[in-house]
Motif scaffolding. Structure first.
Motif, PDB file in Angstrom:
ATOM      1  N   ALA A  52      -1.783   5.568 -12.981  1.00 34.96           N
ATOM      2  CA  ALA A  52      -1.167   4.270 -13.285  1.00 34.96           C
ATOM      3  C   ALA A  52      -1.498   3.249 -12.205  1.00 34.96           C
ATOM      4  N   ALA A  53      -1.624   3.708 -10.960  1.00 35.00           N
ATOM      5  CA  ALA A  53      -1.944   2.807  -9.851  1.00 35.00           C
ATOM      6  C   ALA A  53      -3.433   2.475  -9.805  1.00 35.00           C
ATOM      7  N   GLY A  54      -4.230   3.125 -10.663  1.00 29.09           N
ATOM      8  CA  GLY A  54      -5.662   2.845 -10.677  1.00 29.09           C
ATOM      9  C   GLY A  54      -6.438   3.549  -9.592  1.00 29.09           C
ATOM     10  N   ILE A  55      -5.839   4.573  -9.015  1.00 28.47           N
ATOM     11  CA  ILE A  55      -6.482   5.274  -7.907  1.00 28.47           C
ATOM     12  C   ILE A  55      -7.251   6.492  -8.404  1.00 28.47           C
ATOM     13  N   LEU A  56      -6.739   7.132  -9.428  1.00 30.33           N
ATOM     14  CA  LEU A  56      -7.451   8.224 -10.090  1.00 30.33           C
ATOM     15  C   LEU A  56      -7.749   7.836 -11.534  1.00 30.33           C
ATOM     16  N   ARG A  57      -8.735   8.522 -12.098  1.00 33.69           N
ATOM     17  CA  ARG A  57      -9.100   8.318 -13.491  1.00 33.69           C
ATOM     18  C   ARG A  57      -9.225   9.691 -14.150  1.00 33.69           C
ATOM     19  N   ARG A  58      -8.771   9.797 -15.380  1.00 36.80           N
ATOM     20  CA  ARG A  58      -8.905  11.038 -16.153  1.00 36.80           C
ATOM     21  C   ARG A  58     -10.235  11.047 -16.864  1.00 36.80           C
ATOM     22  N   GLU A  59     -10.980  12.113 -16.685  1.00 40.34           N
ATOM     23  CA  GLU A  59     -12.276  12.201 -17.348  1.00 40.34           C
ATOM     24  C   GLU A  59     -12.399  13.529 -18.066  1.00 40.34           C
ATOM     25  N   GLY A  60     -13.458  13.655 -18.848  1.00 38.05           N
ATOM     26  CA  GLY A  60     -13.758  14.922 -19.495  1.00 38.05           C
ATOM     27  C   GLY A  60     -12.851  15.202 -20.669  1.00 38.05           C
ATOM     28  N   SER A  61     -12.774  16.475 -21.024  1.00 35.00           N
ATOM     29  CA  SER A  61     -12.053  16.863 -22.224  1.00 35.00           C
ATOM     30  C   SER A  61     -10.567  16.621 -22.072  1.00 35.00           C
ATOM     31  N   ASP A  62      -9.922  16.429 -23.185  1.00 33.67           N
ATOM     32  CA  ASP A  62      -8.496  16.167 -23.173  1.00 33.67           C
ATOM     33  C   ASP A  62      -7.701  17.411 -22.790  1.00 33.67           C
ATOM     34  N   THR A  63      -8.222  18.547 -23.174  1.00 37.49           N
ATOM     35  CA  THR A  63      -7.477  19.779 -22.903  1.00 37.49           C
ATOM     36  C   THR A  63      -7.774  20.304 -21.502  1.00 37.49           C
TER      37      THR A  63
ATOM     38  N   ALA B 254       0.840  -1.196   0.000  1.00 36.94           N
ATOM     39  CA  ALA B 254       0.000   0.000   0.000  1.00 36.94           C
ATOM     40  C   ALA B 254       0.876   1.249   0.000  1.00 36.94           C
ATOM     41  N   LEU B 255       1.907   1.225   0.822  1.00 30.50           N
ATOM     42  CA  LEU B 255       2.799   2.380   0.883  1.00 30.50           C
ATOM     43  C   LEU B 255       3.552   2.561  -0.433  1.00 30.50           C
ATOM     44  N   GLY B 256       3.733   1.486  -1.160  1.00 33.31           N
ATOM     45  CA  GLY B 256       4.350   1.616  -2.474  1.00 33.31           C
ATOM     46  C   GLY B 256       3.505   2.435  -3.429  1.00 33.31           C
ATOM     47  N   SER B 257       2.201   2.445  -3.216  1.00 31.45           N
ATOM     48  CA  SER B 257       1.309   3.221  -4.077  1.00 31.45           C
ATOM     49  C   SER B 257       1.016   4.610  -3.532  1.00 31.45           C
ATOM     50  N   VAL B 258       0.843   4.703  -2.230  1.00 37.43           N
ATOM     51  CA  VAL B 258       0.429   5.978  -1.652  1.00 37.43           C
ATOM     52  C   VAL B 258       1.343   6.397  -0.508  1.00 37.43           C
ATOM     53  N   GLY B 259       2.527   5.819  -0.434  1.00 40.66           N
ATOM     54  CA  GLY B 259       3.389   6.066   0.708  1.00 40.66           C
ATOM     55  C   GLY B 259       4.249   7.304   0.608  1.00 40.66           C
ATOM     56  N   ASP B 260       4.244   7.970  -0.510  1.00 42.93           N
ATOM     57  CA  ASP B 260       5.019   9.202  -0.572  1.00 42.93           C
ATOM     58  C   ASP B 260       4.206  10.332   0.036  1.00 42.93           C
ATOM     59  N   GLY B 261       4.845  11.412   0.294  1.00 45.09           N
ATOM     60  CA  GLY B 261       4.198  12.483   1.028  1.00 45.09           C
ATOM     61  C   GLY B 261       3.017  13.134   0.340  1.00 45.09           C
ATOM     62  N   TRP B 262       3.054  13.219  -0.963  1.00 45.29           N
ATOM     63  CA  TRP B 262       2.012  13.991  -1.637  1.00 45.29           C
ATOM     64  C   TRP B 262       0.767  13.201  -2.001  1.00 45.29           C
ATOM     65  N   SER B 263       0.916  11.934  -2.278  1.00 41.20           N
ATOM     66  CA  SER B 263      -0.201  11.169  -2.837  1.00 41.20           C
ATOM     67  C   SER B 263      -1.449  11.220  -1.958  1.00 41.20           C
ATOM     68  N   LEU B 264      -1.296  10.965  -0.680  1.00 41.21           N
ATOM     69  CA  LEU B 264      -2.477  10.941   0.183  1.00 41.21           C
ATOM     70  C   LEU B 264      -3.114  12.324   0.285  1.00 41.21           C
ATOM     71  N   LEU B 265      -2.293  13.361   0.162  1.00 41.41           N
ATOM     72  CA  LEU B 265      -2.869  14.705   0.223  1.00 41.41           C
ATOM     73  C   LEU B 265      -3.653  15.017  -1.047  1.00 41.41           C
ATOM     74  N   ILE B 266      -3.170  14.542  -2.169  1.00 42.07           N
ATOM     75  CA  ILE B 266      -3.905  14.722  -3.420  1.00 42.07           C
ATOM     76  C   ILE B 266      -5.212  13.941  -3.371  1.00 42.07           C
ATOM     77  N   ILE B 267      -5.145  12.732  -2.839  1.00 40.55           N
ATOM     78  CA  ILE B 267      -6.355  11.911  -2.724  1.00 40.55           C
ATOM     79  C   ILE B 267      -7.343  12.560  -1.752  1.00 40.55           C
ATOM     80  N   ARG B 268      -6.817  13.092  -0.676  1.00 41.94           N
ATOM     81  CA  ARG B 268      -7.667  13.840   0.255  1.00 41.94           C
ATOM     82  C   ARG B 268      -8.383  14.981  -0.468  1.00 41.94           C
ATOM     83  N   ASP B 269      -7.646  15.729  -1.279  1.00 40.86           N
ATOM     84  CA  ASP B 269      -8.264  16.830  -2.024  1.00 40.86           C
ATOM     85  C   ASP B 269      -9.336  16.319  -2.971  1.00 40.86           C
ATOM     86  N   ALA B 270      -9.097  15.148  -3.554  1.00 41.90           N
ATOM     87  CA  ALA B 270     -10.104  14.565  -4.437  1.00 41.90           C
ATOM     88  C   ALA B 270     -11.361  14.227  -3.645  1.00 41.90           C
ATOM     89  N   PHE B 271     -11.195  13.744  -2.412  1.00 46.43           N
ATOM     90  CA  PHE B 271     -12.357  13.490  -1.555  1.00 46.43           C
ATOM     91  C   PHE B 271     -13.075  14.796  -1.221  1.00 46.43           C
TER      92      PHE B 271
END
Lengths: 156, 156
Positions: free
Chosen positions: B63-74, B17-34
């Motif tokens: 790449a880890a499957g935690i976020l998905r890109r949606e909407g327009s490409d630009t 789990a830490l391999g995917s979200v164990g760096d300092g920023w990832s969990l904060l970005i995910i928090r912002d997504a929540f």
DNA sequence: CTGTATCCTTAAAGATACTG
DNA sequence: CAGTATCTTTAAGGATACAG
């Protein structure tokens, strides 16, 4: 985080928590302490971390109040403090997530209570006992919100 | 972790789990997504992270499957996948720990359900509903244990 | 056994300028 | 707005040798 950023200064308890245990090794050392390890060499063998790095992390965890040094000075024991033991739900939640999403539900480590009853997946609920999910959870400024945080939540 | 160590290879779901979200920023970005953020610039402003770093983290989380890109490409939206939403209990548990132990119980962010009922502190229990604490929890080799892990737990 | 002391390597993060 | 491209910095981690 390395250069420049200091998470512990952000107005967010998650960032502050990551400031204490957000590096890669700390949570693994704490996990080992929950497993019952308490010797320097046992931590070292378990994770394979370099000895000087382990010494640095142990020192940081003691400074953070998460571990305590006990026993003889020449052959000390490292034990979890109450603050350290309070990390159990977070560690278990992360481990369960890893079991399901990164280990294909094939857990390397099984969790039970003293009678062997399996630990259930962590779930959120209100004080009244109602389930809270990613769809129903709401966020708002808390008593510790600074003006920027308060403004952020005010406009949603 | 930087040089040499690759946590995702360890026989432990926490390490994975830490391999995917164990760096300092990832969990904060995910928090912002929540919190509801989904724009590149909103993530950038919220955390103050450099734009190139943010781009790299977003890419890794996708790449880890935690976020998905949606909407327009630009002008894409970044949304949590089911895997990402499944991190909520772990994030809340860490946030609550930070509230209590790093923010002196003065939470910057308050959590409720849709009706405003406060989210209770995360606790562990067995499938039967019995409370599990740091004192009563037990660890054993699980179905995914490799020989080394199995041997480790066999001798306790 | 439990570290400390050095030196080295490297990946992650930051600053900045530029593009569609 | 949403990035990409470079270049630089730096702190974390690793290897090794040595000490109480």
């Amino acid at each position: 985080m390395p250069p420049k950023s200091d998470l512990s200064l952000l107005n967010c308890s998650l960032a502050r928590a990551l400031g204490s245990v957000g590096d890669g090794w700390s949570l693994l050392i704490i996990r080992d302490a929950f497993f019952g390890l308490s010797r320097f060499s046992d931590f070292q063998k378990s994770s394979g971390v370099a000895r000087n790095i382990l010494a640095r992390r142990l020192e940081a965890l003691i400074a953070a109040g998460i571990l305590r040094r006990e026993g003889s000075d020449t052959r000390p024991l490292y034990r979890l403090t109450e603050k350290g033991r309070a990390l159990l739900p977070a560690i278990v939640a992360l481990m369960q997530w890893g079991d399901h999403w990164e280990s294909e539900d094939c857990a390397p480590v099984a969790l039970t209570d003293a009678e062997g009853g399996p630990v259930a997946p962590v779930r959120l609920e209100t004080s009244a006992g109602a389930a809270v999910t990613a769809e129903t959870i709401r966020f708002a400024a808390g008593p510790g919100a600074d003006p920027r945080t308060a403004a952020f939540f005010a406009r949603r």
